[in-house]
Each structure stands twice: as structure tokens, then as C-alpha cells.
Motif scaffolding. Structure first.
Motif, mmCIF file in Angstrom:
data_model
loop_
_atom_site.group_PDB
_atom_site.id
_atom_site.type_symbol
_atom_site.label_atom_id
_atom_site.label_comp_id
_atom_site.label_asym_id
_atom_site.label_seq_id
_atom_site.Cartn_x
_atom_site.Cartn_y
_atom_site.Cartn_z
ATOM 1 N N GLY A 2 0.715 -1.253 0.000
ATOM 2 C CA GLY A 2 0.000 0.000 0.000
ATOM 3 C C GLY A 2 0.740 1.298 0.000
ATOM 4 N N GLU A 3 -0.012 2.329 -0.288
ATOM 5 C CA GLU A 3 0.441 3.714 -0.406
ATOM 6 C C GLU A 3 1.684 3.831 -1.260
ATOM 7 O OE1 GLU A 3 -1.485 6.147 0.353
ATOM 8 O OE2 GLU A 3 -2.854 4.649 1.130
ATOM 9 N N GLY A 4 1.771 3.032 -2.293
ATOM 10 C CA GLY A 4 2.815 3.206 -3.289
ATOM 11 C C GLY A 4 4.215 2.872 -2.837
ATOM 12 N N ARG A 169 7.881 6.827 -1.373
ATOM 13 C CA ARG A 169 7.613 5.460 -1.823
ATOM 14 C C ARG A 169 8.643 4.461 -1.273
ATOM 15 N NH1 ARG A 169 3.667 5.200 -5.628
ATOM 16 N NH2 ARG A 169 3.043 7.171 -6.600
ATOM 17 N N VAL A 170 9.390 4.924 -0.270
ATOM 18 C CA VAL A 170 10.418 4.087 0.366
ATOM 19 C C VAL A 170 10.041 3.846 1.825
ATOM 20 C CG1 VAL A 170 12.857 3.917 0.990
ATOM 21 C CG2 VAL A 170 12.187 5.033 -1.160
ATOM 22 N N ALA A 171 10.255 2.622 2.293
ATOM 23 C CA ALA A 171 10.126 2.279 3.709
ATOM 24 C C ALA A 171 11.487 1.810 4.218
ATOM 25 C CB ALA A 171 9.086 1.189 3.920
ATOM 26 N N VAL A 172 11.803 2.175 5.438
ATOM 27 C CA VAL A 172 13.097 1.864 6.048
ATOM 28 C C VAL A 172 12.851 1.192 7.391
ATOM 29 C CG1 VAL A 172 15.223 2.870 6.977
ATOM 30 C CG2 VAL A 172 14.176 3.846 4.916
ATOM 31 N N THR A 210 8.563 6.352 12.739
ATOM 32 C CA THR A 210 7.117 6.447 12.521
ATOM 33 C C THR A 210 6.391 5.253 13.119
ATOM 34 O OG1 THR A 210 7.258 5.323 10.363
ATOM 35 C CG2 THR A 210 7.463 7.727 10.370
ATOM 36 N N HIS A 211 7.104 4.136 13.273
ATOM 37 C CA HIS A 211 6.557 2.928 13.864
ATOM 38 C C HIS A 211 7.651 2.271 14.707
ATOM 39 C CE1 HIS A 211 4.271 3.601 10.160
ATOM 40 N NE2 HIS A 211 3.286 2.912 10.674
ATOM 41 N N PRO A 220 5.826 -6.155 6.820
ATOM 42 C CA PRO A 220 4.899 -6.245 5.678
ATOM 43 C C PRO A 220 3.499 -5.740 5.999
ATOM 44 C CG PRO A 220 6.266 -8.197 5.749
ATOM 45 C CD PRO A 220 6.559 -7.428 7.020
ATOM 46 N N ALA A 221 3.015 -5.968 7.225
ATOM 47 C CA ALA A 221 1.683 -5.492 7.601
ATOM 48 C C ALA A 221 1.625 -3.969 7.651
ATOM 49 C CB ALA A 221 1.277 -6.086 8.937
ATOM 50 N N VAL A 222 2.757 -3.321 7.962
ATOM 51 C CA VAL A 222 2.796 -1.861 8.045
ATOM 52 C C VAL A 222 2.738 -1.229 6.671
ATOM 53 C CG1 VAL A 222 4.246 0.105 8.697
ATOM 54 C CG2 VAL A 222 4.008 -1.841 10.246
#
Length: 224
Positions: A2-4, A169-172, A210-211, A220-222
Motif C-alpha cells: 500500500g500507499e505506493g 515510496r520508500v520504507a526503512v 514512525t513505527h 509487511p503489515a505496516v
């Protein structure tokens, strides 16, 4: 997914690879070789600095500990790498659920990159021992990026490699305050601190997470 989110950038030791104190033990060996003796005020200051800067490039840590002594810093870094190699040869395990999480992300079409402050030789041996040569899409270290954490260079290098222009569009994810700080400085929309490594929830939050997750297995759930 999600969210790109197009790219997930994950730290290694403490985040995807179990640390079990190996990094600190390798640092202690390097400090001892550099004549920083256990029980002295110098050793206590060095240990505190090592803990505070977990996630930073190891050679940068030694250069900060031994300013104006580049040869001493390089020798300490070499001892650290040799000791860490010896330790992981006997004890090298993934964080529970890390492999499944990475597989889930990639199955959903998300690119996955590992980043590390270890030198290239150390990280390649670590990946080989884990059997992770084909697990992820990319591995980036300081040699490729130019600067280590808390700078965002490794994350930005990965984004450029995959043509991800929008940092949102990046998660760390990482286990240290420096991992989190690098993520926030990169502009990533998800910067998750995980509790399987060096720093606690308060430290991760103070650095801008942020989390805060129990483990990378929850990531993956985030981002879904």
C-alpha cells in the motif's frame, strides 16, 4: 502493497540478522587491541560512544574514537572485522521471520535492499554464511554510497538504483537510532524501528521512528 511503497531498505545486524551481542564483543576486542583497557574511564567512554552510534559505519566510529590517529583507527577496524568474522562463523542466524518478511515483500512486487555499516568483505561473508545471496534485490554499504548512517546516502543510493524518485515510496527499518535518523533524513514515509537489536523503543522514537515494531517480521503489515 500500500500507499505506493516501491522499495524497502533494511539494516542487517540486529534487524534482519540476529546480533546476540556479537557486534559489541567485536568492538571490545578491537578496543583491547588498541590499548583501551577494560575498567578505565577511556574504555567506558568508548563503550558509551559505540552504543550511542550503533548503526554507523564502523571505520567512522573508530576514526571518531581515535581522532588524528588514522593508522590506529584502521587497525582497530581491521581487528573488529576479523573478530566479527570469527564470531559469525560460529553463530550466524537470521532474525525470526526475517526471511519470510523479505519474501512476502518481494512477492508483492516491492524491491528489498539490505544496508550495513560493515565493510564489503565482512558483509559478503555474512550473506554467504546465511545463504542469502539471492534473498534480496540489492545490498548497499558505505563503499557504494560514500557515507554511512546517520546520513541517508545508503538509502538514497538504493532508491537511485531502482529509479525510485519519490522518497515517500520508500520504507526503512532498523534497530538503532542512527538507522531511524538516516530514514527520516531520506524522506521515507515509513521509518520503522525494531526491538530485536541495540536500541529501545524510547531511543527509536526520539530519533523519529514512525513505527516501533517487535521485529522486522511485522513490517509487511505496516506497508501493506
Amino acid at each position: 502493497m500500500g500507499e505506493g511503497i516501491e522499495l524497502v531498505v533494511l539494516d542487517m545486524a540486529g534487524t534482519t540478522v540476529r546480533d546476540d551481542g556479537l557486534v559489541e564483543r567485536a568492538f571490545d576486542s578491537a578496543l583491547d587491541d588498541a590499548a583501551v583497557r577494560v575498567g578505565t574511564a577511556e574504555h567506558q567512554r568508548a563503550q558509551r560512544y559505540v552504543w550511542e552510534t550503533m548503526g554507523q559505519s564502523k571505520i567512522e566510529v573508530f576514526c571518531a574514537l581515535f581522532p588524528g590517529e588514522p593508522d590506529r583507527a584502521r587497525r582497530a577496524n581491521a581487528v573488529f572485522e576479523r573478530c566479527y568474522d570469527d564470531l559469525v562463523a560460529r553463530s550466524c542466524e537470521p532474525v525470526d521471520g526475517a526471511e519470510n518478511a523479505i519474501g512476502s515483500l518481494r512477492d508483492a512486487g516491492v524491491r528489498v535492499c539490505l544496508t550495513t555499516g560493515f565493510a564489503r568483505g565482512t558483509r559478503e561473508r555474512l550473506l554467504e554464511r546465511l545463504g542469502w545471496s539471492d534473498l534480496v534485490d540489492l545490498v548497499v554499504g558505505v563503499e557504494e554510497a560514500g557515507r554511512g548512517r546517520p546520513h541517508p546516502d545508503m538509502i538514497q543510493t538504493a532508491a537511485r538504483h531502482f529509479g525510485v524518485i519519490d522518497p515517500r515510496r520508500v520504507a526503512v527499518a532498523g534497530d538503532t537510532g542512527y538507522d531511524v535518523l538516516a530514514g527520516t533524513r531520506s524522506g521515507a514515509s515509513v521509518v520503522a524501528g525494531v526491538l530485536t537489536g541495540a536500541h529501545d523503543a524510547r531511543t527509536l522514537t526520539e530519533h523519529g521512528a514512525t513505527h516501533v515494531l517487535e521485529s522486522v517480521a511485522d513490517l509487511p503489515a505496516v506497508v501493506s
